[in-house]
Design a protein around this motif. Structure first.
Motif, PDB file in Angstrom:
ATOM      1  N   MET A   1      -5.997 -10.845   5.933  1.00  6.54           N
ATOM      2  CA  MET A   1      -5.864 -12.996   6.153  1.00  6.54           C
ATOM      3  C   MET A   1      -6.161 -13.431   4.978  1.00  6.54           C
TER       4      MET A   1
ATOM      5  N   THR B   1      -1.686 -11.113  -0.244  1.00 14.41           N
ATOM      6  CA  THR B   1      -1.791  -9.912   0.735  1.00 14.41           C
ATOM      7  C   THR B   1      -0.540  -8.735   0.144  1.00 14.41           C
TER       8      THR B   1
ATOM      9  N   ASN C   1      -9.809 -17.476   6.076  1.00 13.06           N
ATOM     10  CA  ASN C   1     -10.956 -16.351   6.513  1.00 13.06           C
ATOM     11  C   ASN C   1     -12.109 -17.906   6.755  1.00 13.06           C
TER      12      ASN C   1
ATOM     13  N   ASP D   1     -14.735 -13.355   0.796  1.00 17.03           N
ATOM     14  CA  ASP D   1     -14.257 -11.863   1.019  1.00 17.03           C
ATOM     15  C   ASP D   1     -13.324 -12.301  -0.314  1.00 17.03           C
TER      16      ASP D   1
ATOM     17  N   SER E   1      -5.309  -8.091   0.691  1.00 13.51           N
ATOM     18  CA  SER E   1      -5.309  -7.824   1.996  1.00 13.51           C
ATOM     19  C   SER E   1      -4.790  -7.712   2.668  1.00 13.51           C
TER      20      SER E   1
ATOM     21  N   SER F   1     -11.380  -9.847   7.210  1.00 18.78           N
ATOM     22  CA  SER F   1     -10.908  -9.586   5.785  1.00 18.78           C
ATOM     23  C   SER F   1     -12.420  -8.746   4.870  1.00 18.78           C
TER      24      SER F   1
ATOM     25  N   PHE G   1      -8.794  -0.862   1.799  1.00 18.90           N
ATOM     26  CA  PHE G   1      -8.342  -2.284   2.314  1.00 18.90           C
ATOM     27  C   PHE G   1      -9.545  -2.576   3.673  1.00 18.90           C
TER      28      PHE G   1
ATOM     29  N   ASP H   1      -9.798  -4.500   5.935  1.00 21.86           N
ATOM     30  CA  ASP H   1      -9.437  -5.189   7.094  1.00 21.86           C
ATOM     31  C   ASP H   1      -9.775  -5.119   8.578  1.00 21.86           C
TER      32      ASP H   1
ATOM     33  N   ASP I   1      -8.755  -6.370  11.486  1.00 18.58           N
ATOM     34  CA  ASP I   1      -7.472  -7.470  11.975  1.00 18.58           C
ATOM     35  C   ASP I   1      -7.256  -7.263  13.164  1.00 18.58           C
TER      36      ASP I   1
ATOM     37  N   TYR J   1      -8.507  -1.296   9.516  1.00 14.70           N
ATOM     38  CA  TYR J   1      -7.351  -0.527   9.418  1.00 14.70           C
ATOM     39  C   TYR J   1      -7.340   0.477   8.051  1.00 14.70           C
TER      40      TYR J   1
ATOM     41  N   TYR K   1      -4.719  -0.770  12.677  1.00 14.20           N
ATOM     42  CA  TYR K   1      -3.820  -2.566  11.822  1.00 14.20           C
ATOM     43  C   TYR K   1      -4.018  -3.395  13.990  1.00 14.20           C
TER      44      TYR K   1
END
Length: 383
Positions: A1, A5, A155, A175, A180, A199, A225, A227, A229, A244, A267
Motif C-alpha cells: 500500500m 514497495t 494508507n 505505518d 510493503s 499495511s 511483511f 500487510d 491487502d 500476506y 495476498y
C-alpha cells in the motif's frame, strides 16, 4: 500500500512466450465429455508496444452490458466488445490503472497510478470527475448508497460523494515499516460498518457515515511483511481475512475478536461457496477449507508463483498463477481439469461469464484474453 514497495514472487523477467503461441487448446477427457479451454480472442490493451520495464497488470476485467472494460498498469483503461474484442473506447491515464474498478448503472469508478481517483461514463469513457489523492491508488473501491469508499496508496481511506467527487470524510493510518507488498485492501460493508485492512497488519472497523473507529484488531505482527491487502469477506457475523506473510483469520464482525486461525498467509481474498472456503495462499497453494473451522479438505500446489483470487462456476474453480497459467480445478476434489499459458503470468483475478462459459483476464504482458472453458460433447458446450 506504500509507495516504497516490494513484489516478491509476483514478477519475473523470464518465461516469455510469443503472442501467437498462446492460441492453443487444452483438453481433459472424462468418460464421454471433454473439458476444453480454447482462446476466443486476445487483444493488447496498451496504446503502444511496451519496450521498457514491465509493469503490474492486475485489474479484474469488468463486464458491463456488451462491453468488457480493462485497465493496464502502463497507459490507461479501455472497453472492448465482449463478442469479438473490438475496441470501443480508450481513456489514456499516465502510469495506468492497476486496481479493479466498480460500477453502478453507467458510472465507472476506479483509482489510478497518476494520483487521481476517477468517475467515468462506462459506455463512452468520458470523465465525469476526478479526485486528487496525490499518491498511487492500488485498491478496488466499494460503492454503497451514493458513497464510494477506497484506500489510497498512502494508507488514507476516503469516503467520497459518488455523484460529485466531494470528500465526505477520511481516515488516515501511519505505518512505520520500511517495505510493503504492493496492493491494497478493498473495504467490506455490513450493518453500517466498513471493514478494511492496512499495511501495518491491522483490520479496522469504521462507521460508514462518520469514519469513526468502531474497533481495530492487530493481526499480522511479522517483522518482514505485515500487510493486510486482501479484501475482508463477511459472512453473517464472521469476517474472513488474511495477512500476506501470516495467517488466515476468522474474526467476529461485532466484537473484532479472532474466532479461529490457520497458518499460511494470503495476498488475495478468500472465496466462499456453500460450506466451503477457497483460499489462495502466498506460499503458492490453493486450499479448499471447511468454512466453519478452517479444516483443510484438499490443496493444490502451483507450478509457479502465487494464485490470484479464485472464481467458482459450474463446479469448477479457476485462478491465475502469478508466474504461470490460467488453471481450472474440480471444485470438490482439487483435480486439475484444464489450463492455458498466456506468457509472463497472471496477476488479475479472472472474470467469469457463466452463461456463455467465457472467462476473461489480463496477462502479465497486458494482453486481454477471452477464453471459452467448459465441458463439451461432440464439439458443443453443454450445461
Amino acid at each position: 500500500m506504500k509507495i516504497q514497495t516490494l513484489w516478491p514472487l509476483l514478477l519475473t523477467l523470464v518465461g516469455c512466450s510469443s503472442f501467437n503461441s498462446t492460441m492453443e487448446n487444452w483438453s481433459s477427457r472424462n468418460n464421454k465429455r471433454t473439458f476444453e479451454v480454447k482462446t476466443a480472442w486476445v487483444r493488447s490493451t496498451t496504446e503502444k508496444e511496451n519496450l521498457g520495464f514491465r509493469k503490474i497488470n492486475r485489474m479484474t476485467p469488468l463486464l458491463v452490458g456488451d462491453l468488457v472494460i480493462q485497465g493496464n498498469g502502463l497507459d490507461g483503461i479501455s472497453a472492448y466488445s465482449r463478442d469479438n474484442g473490438d475496441l470501443k473506447w480508450r481513456l489514456p491515464v499516465v502510469n495506468g490503472v492497476e486496481p479493479s474498478a466498480t460500477i453502478i448503472r453507467d458510472r465507472l469508478f476506479f483509482g489510478a497510478s497518476d494520483g487521481n481517483f476517477y468517475s467515468v461514463e462506462a459506455s463512452t469513457g468520458r470523465v465525469q470527475w476526478t479526485f486528487p489523492t496525490k499518491t498511487e491508488n492500488l485498491s478496488e473501491p466499494l460503492l454503497d448508497e451514493g458513497v464510494v469508499y477506497f484506500l489510497s496508496g498512502s494508507n488514507v481511506f476516503y469516503a467520497l460523494d459518488a455523484a460529485t467527487g466531494k470528500q465526505l470524510w477520511l481516515y488516515s493510518r501511519q505505518d512505520t515499516s520500511q517495505f510493503s507488498i504492493r496492493g491494497g485492501s478493498k473495504a467490506a460493508l455490513k450493518d453500517g460498518n466498513l471493514y478494511v485492512g492496512f499495511s501495518d497488519g491491522s483490520l479496522v472497523a469504521l462507521n460508514a457515515k462518520t469514519g469513526n473507529v468502531v474497533w481495530e484488531l492487530q493481526l499480522n505482527r511479522n517483522k518482514r511483511f505485515r500487510d493486510i491487502d486482501a479484501t475482508p469477506v463477511v459472512d453473517g457475523d464472521l469476517i474472513y481475512i488474511s495477512g500476506y506473510d501470516d495467517k488466515l483469520y476468522c474474526v467476529s464482525a461485532a466484537k473484532g475478536e479472532v474466532v479461529w486461525r490457520i497458518d499460511g498467509g494470503g495476498y488475495s481474498g478468500v472465496t466462499l461457496f456453500g460450506d466451503k472456503l477457497f483460499y489462495p495462499t502466498s506460499t503458492g497453494e490453493v486450499q479448499a477449507l471447511a468454512k466453519a473451522n478452517g479444516e483443510k479438505l484438499w490443496s493444490y500446489k502451483l507450478k509457479e508463483g502465487i494464485p490470484t483470487q479464485i472464481k467458482v462456476f459450474k463446479g469448477i474453480v479457476t485462478f491465475g498463477e502469478s508466474q504461470g497459467r490460467l488453471v481450472f480445478l474440480d471444485m470438490n476434489t482439487g483435480k486439475a481439469l484444464g489450463e492455458m499459458e498466456p506468457g509472463r503470468g497472471i496477476l488479475s483475478s479472472p472474470q467469469v461469464d457463466e452463461k456463455n462459459n467465457r472467462v476473461y483476464f489480463i496477462s502479465g504482458e497486458a494482453n486481454l484474453y477471452s477464453i471459452n472453458a467448459g465441458w463439451v460433447k461432440k464439439d458443443y458446450f453443454i450445461e
